[in-house]
Design a protein around this motif. Structure first.
Motif, PDB file in Angstrom:
ATOM      1  N   SER A  53     -56.200 -81.503 -81.560  1.00 41.80           N
ATOM      2  CA  SER A  53     -55.582 -81.399 -82.889  1.00 41.80           C
ATOM      3  C   SER A  53     -55.611 -79.967 -83.402  1.00 41.80           C
ATOM      4  O   SER A  53     -54.631 -79.482 -83.978  1.00 41.80           O
ATOM      5  N   ILE A  54     -56.734 -79.288 -83.195  1.00 38.30           N
ATOM      6  CA  ILE A  54     -56.899 -77.937 -83.730  1.00 38.30           C
ATOM      7  C   ILE A  54     -56.167 -76.898 -82.892  1.00 38.30           C
ATOM      8  O   ILE A  54     -55.592 -75.947 -83.430  1.00 38.30           O
ATOM      9  N   LYS A  55     -56.135 -77.072 -81.589  1.00 36.74           N
ATOM     10  CA  LYS A  55     -55.594 -76.032 -80.717  1.00 36.74           C
ATOM     11  C   LYS A  55     -54.159 -76.272 -80.225  1.00 36.74           C
ATOM     12  O   LYS A  55     -53.438 -75.311 -79.946  1.00 36.74           O
ATOM     13  N   LYS A  56     -53.732 -77.537 -80.145  1.00 42.26           N
ATOM     14  CA  LYS A  56     -52.466 -77.787 -79.465  1.00 42.26           C
ATOM     15  C   LYS A  56     -51.495 -78.697 -80.220  1.00 42.26           C
ATOM     16  O   LYS A  56     -50.282 -78.569 -80.025  1.00 42.26           O
ATOM     17  N   ALA A  57     -51.988 -79.620 -81.004  1.00 41.31           N
ATOM     18  CA  ALA A  57     -51.121 -80.651 -81.584  1.00 41.31           C
ATOM     19  C   ALA A  57     -49.954 -80.046 -82.347  1.00 41.31           C
ATOM     20  O   ALA A  57     -50.127 -79.184 -83.199  1.00 41.31           O
ATOM     21  N   SER A  58     -48.769 -80.517 -82.006  1.00 45.03           N
ATOM     22  CA  SER A  58     -47.546 -80.041 -82.653  1.00 45.03           C
ATOM     23  C   SER A  58     -46.531 -81.172 -82.599  1.00 45.03           C
ATOM     24  O   SER A  58     -46.169 -81.628 -81.517  1.00 45.03           O
ATOM     25  N   ALA A  59     -46.103 -81.648 -83.764  1.00 42.81           N
ATOM     26  CA  ALA A  59     -45.150 -82.757 -83.808  1.00 42.81           C
ATOM     27  C   ALA A  59     -44.373 -82.699 -85.109  1.00 42.81           C
ATOM     28  O   ALA A  59     -44.776 -82.033 -86.064  1.00 42.81           O
ATOM     29  N   ASP A  60     -43.266 -83.409 -85.135  1.00 46.28           N
ATOM     30  CA  ASP A  60     -42.470 -83.464 -86.363  1.00 46.28           C
ATOM     31  C   ASP A  60     -43.251 -84.122 -87.491  1.00 46.28           C
ATOM     32  O   ASP A  60     -43.165 -83.705 -88.645  1.00 46.28           O
ATOM     33  N   ILE A  61     -44.000 -85.175 -87.147  1.00 54.30           N
ATOM     34  CA  ILE A  61     -44.848 -85.861 -88.119  1.00 54.30           C
ATOM     35  C   ILE A  61     -46.304 -85.714 -87.684  1.00 54.30           C
ATOM     36  O   ILE A  61     -46.658 -86.052 -86.561  1.00 54.30           O
ATOM     37  N   MET A  62     -47.140 -85.217 -88.584  1.00 52.95           N
ATOM     38  CA  MET A  62     -48.571 -85.103 -88.325  1.00 52.95           C
ATOM     39  C   MET A  62     -49.313 -85.995 -89.309  1.00 52.95           C
ATOM     40  O   MET A  62     -49.064 -85.956 -90.509  1.00 52.95           O
ATOM     41  N   VAL A  63     -50.227 -86.812 -88.767  1.00 50.77           N
ATOM     42  CA  VAL A  63     -51.020 -87.734 -89.580  1.00 50.77           C
ATOM     43  C   VAL A  63     -52.444 -87.205 -89.694  1.00 50.77           C
ATOM     44  O   VAL A  63     -53.041 -86.783 -88.699  1.00 50.77           O
ATOM     45  N   PHE A  64     -52.996 -87.234 -90.906  1.00 46.53           N
ATOM     46  CA  PHE A  64     -54.351 -86.747 -91.165  1.00 46.53           C
ATOM     47  C   PHE A  64     -55.152 -87.826 -91.883  1.00 46.53           C
ATOM     48  O   PHE A  64     -54.609 -88.571 -92.703  1.00 46.53           O
ATOM     49  N   GLY A  65     -56.443 -87.899 -91.607  1.00 49.56           N
ATOM     50  CA  GLY A  65     -57.288 -88.861 -92.305  1.00 49.56           C
ATOM     51  C   GLY A  65     -58.456 -89.297 -91.441  1.00 49.56           C
ATOM     52  O   GLY A  65     -58.665 -88.797 -90.332  1.00 49.56           O
ATOM     53  N   SER A  66     -59.216 -90.259 -91.960  1.00 49.10           N
ATOM     54  CA  SER A  66     -60.390 -90.758 -91.250  1.00 49.10           C
ATOM     55  C   SER A  66     -59.993 -91.956 -90.380  1.00 49.10           C
ATOM     56  O   SER A  66     -58.867 -92.025 -89.894  1.00 49.10           O
ATOM     57  N   SER A  67     -60.895 -92.921 -90.208  1.00 49.71           N
ATOM     58  CA  SER A  67     -60.601 -94.039 -89.299  1.00 49.71           C
ATOM     59  C   SER A  67     -59.392 -94.848 -89.749  1.00 49.71           C
ATOM     60  O   SER A  67     -58.678 -95.423 -88.924  1.00 49.71           O
ATOM     61  N   ARG A  68     -59.143 -94.887 -91.056  1.00 51.14           N
ATOM     62  CA  ARG A  68     -57.992 -95.656 -91.550  1.00 51.14           C
ATOM     63  C   ARG A  68     -56.676 -94.936 -91.267  1.00 51.14           C
ATOM     64  O   ARG A  68     -55.612 -95.520 -91.411  1.00 51.14           O
ATOM     65  N   ALA A  69     -56.764 -93.697 -90.842  1.00 53.97           N
ATOM     66  CA  ALA A  69     -55.587 -93.017 -90.280  1.00 53.97           C
ATOM     67  C   ALA A  69     -55.512 -93.300 -88.781  1.00 53.97           C
ATOM     68  O   ALA A  69     -54.478 -93.722 -88.259  1.00 53.97           O
ATOM     69  N   VAL A  70     -56.627 -93.109 -88.097  1.00 49.93           N
ATOM     70  CA  VAL A  70     -56.674 -93.277 -86.634  1.00 49.93           C
ATOM     71  C   VAL A  70     -56.212 -94.671 -86.209  1.00 49.93           C
ATOM     72  O   VAL A  70     -55.443 -94.830 -85.258  1.00 49.93           O
ATOM     73  N   ASN A  71     -56.669 -95.704 -86.932  1.00 50.16           N
ATOM     74  CA  ASN A  71     -56.417 -97.085 -86.525  1.00 50.16           C
ATOM     75  C   ASN A  71     -55.188 -97.725 -87.167  1.00 50.16           C
ATOM     76  O   ASN A  71     -54.834 -98.852 -86.806  1.00 50.16           O
ATOM     77  N   ILE A  72     -54.551 -97.051 -88.107  1.00 44.61           N
ATOM     78  CA  ILE A  72     -53.471 -97.703 -88.862  1.00 44.61           C
ATOM     79  C   ILE A  72     -52.103 -97.054 -88.673  1.00 44.61           C
ATOM     80  O   ILE A  72     -51.078 -97.736 -88.736  1.00 44.61           O
ATOM     81  N   PHE A  73     -52.027 -95.760 -88.369  1.00 48.56           N
ATOM     82  CA  PHE A  73     -50.725 -95.107 -88.244  1.00 48.56           C
ATOM     83  C   PHE A  73     -50.374 -94.950 -86.762  1.00 48.56           C
ATOM     84  O   PHE A  73     -50.862 -94.044 -86.084  1.00 48.56           O
ATOM     85  N   ASN A  74     -49.530 -95.869 -86.303  1.00 48.87           N
ATOM     86  CA  ASN A  74     -49.163 -95.949 -84.891  1.00 48.87           C
ATOM     87  C   ASN A  74     -48.051 -94.936 -84.586  1.00 48.87           C
ATOM     88  O   ASN A  74     -46.912 -95.092 -85.036  1.00 48.87           O
TER      89      ASN A  74
END
Length: 312
Positions: A53-74
């Motif tokens: 996420s810090i070094k490479k992630a690049s996308a049109d849509i970026m999702v940020f948050g805790s576990s409720r981001a990790v497990n909920i935004f597919n």
């Protein structure tokens, strides 16, 4: 001039002290470099996902948050429905400090078209543990000056501590070992940062009395404001989203109320589904009281996507 035994004692003491510091310095550098090598050698696990996420992630849509981001935004659903790329840069248990730091590294590399910040109840609660969790960012302090002000919120002596090569990794030795194992590669499966939950919530229903909340942490609120203003300055469309909870709520969460008010100040869209009855009356859509399962994620993501328009 006669040299006394006292003079010899002082001289020997100074020499031993210098030798001690020299050995400590060399050991710190050597061990620190070894830990760093294997930390960044990981190919799976939470630390690997943070590194990506810090070094490479690049996308049109970026999702940020805790576990409720990790497990909920597919990410797959967003990509399929909107025809754009998507990456989930969330991390379990992390406070707003982490999300803001990752955002700063993403914006330094480029500009996503849209950012989603997942909001949780209690995000701004006055909780000292949130500062301890900044530890996850320590390995990136030296190479990413843009996140140093965030890391230094951990404590008044962080600049001094970061002179040590071991310090950024001294609480990560076990994760480094497991992160380099074959077991880790099989355990931490993800879809561009998204990790689905398959189980179904079976209770019991928990009651939260939000009228008894503690005072809010102004430092967290300021980090949240900075997240918003950095997106505005970078011309990144921002959605702040609070997904549903399967709880019996008394009143409304103070952090959510404050986050919503601040978002309105900046004309940022805030979607609050925390107590939405179309979800909270359907336990079959939840994995536990805080997280939607695969079926709930599909329904919720489609609801969110219907409210998003993005330039391709």
């Amino acid at each position: 001039m006669m040299i006394t035994s006292s003079d010899n004692f002082i001289k020997n003491f100074i020499l031993k002290l210098l030798a001690f510091f020299a050995v400590t310095f060399i050991a710190d550098r050597a061990i620190g470099q070894l830990l760093k090598r294997y930390y960044f050698k990981q190919e799976s696990g939470y630390d690997y996902l943070t590194t990506y996420s810090i070094k490479k992630a690049s996308a049109d849509i970026m999702v940020f948050g805790s576990s409720r981001a990790v497990n909920i935004f597919n990410t797959e659903i967003f990509e399929e429905k909107l025809g754009v790329t998507c990456y989930n840069a969330g991390r379990y248990g992390e406070p707003v400090f982490y999300h803001y730091a990752v955002l700063k590294t993403v914006l330094k590399r480029g500009t996503p078209k849209l950012a989603i910040l997942s909001m949780d109840a209690g995000n701004f609660s006055n909780n000292p543990e949130a500062y301890d969790r900044i530890t996850a960012l320590l390995p990136y302090y030296q190479e990413h000056p843009e996140i140093r002000p965030v890391v230094e919120l951990k404590g008044p002596y962080e600049k001094l501590k970061m002179l040590s090569n071991i310090y950024p990794y001294n609480s990560l030795i076990l994760p480094i070992i497991t992160g380099n194992s074959e077991y880790s590669k099989k355990k931490y499966l993800h879809i561009k940062g998204f990790i689905p939950l398959k189980r179904i919530f079976d209770g019991p229903l928990r009651t939260f009395d939000y009228s008894k909340e503690k005072d809010l942490d102004t430092v967290k609120i300021n980090a949240y404001r900075s997240f918003i203003t950095d997106c505005i300055h970078a011309k990144v469309q921002l959605f702040i989203i609070c997904s549903p909870y399967m709880i019996n709520a008394i009143g409304t969460d103070r952090s959510i109320r404050e986050a919503k008010k601040i978002a309105q100040e900046y004309n940022i869209k805030f979607l609050d589904y925390s107590q939405d009855s179309s979800y909270t009356t359907r336990p079959e859509l939840f994995a536990d009281y805080r997280h939607l399962n695969e079926d709930g994620v599909k329904a919720f993501n489609n609801t969110i996507i219907d409210q998003i328009s993005i330039e391709k």
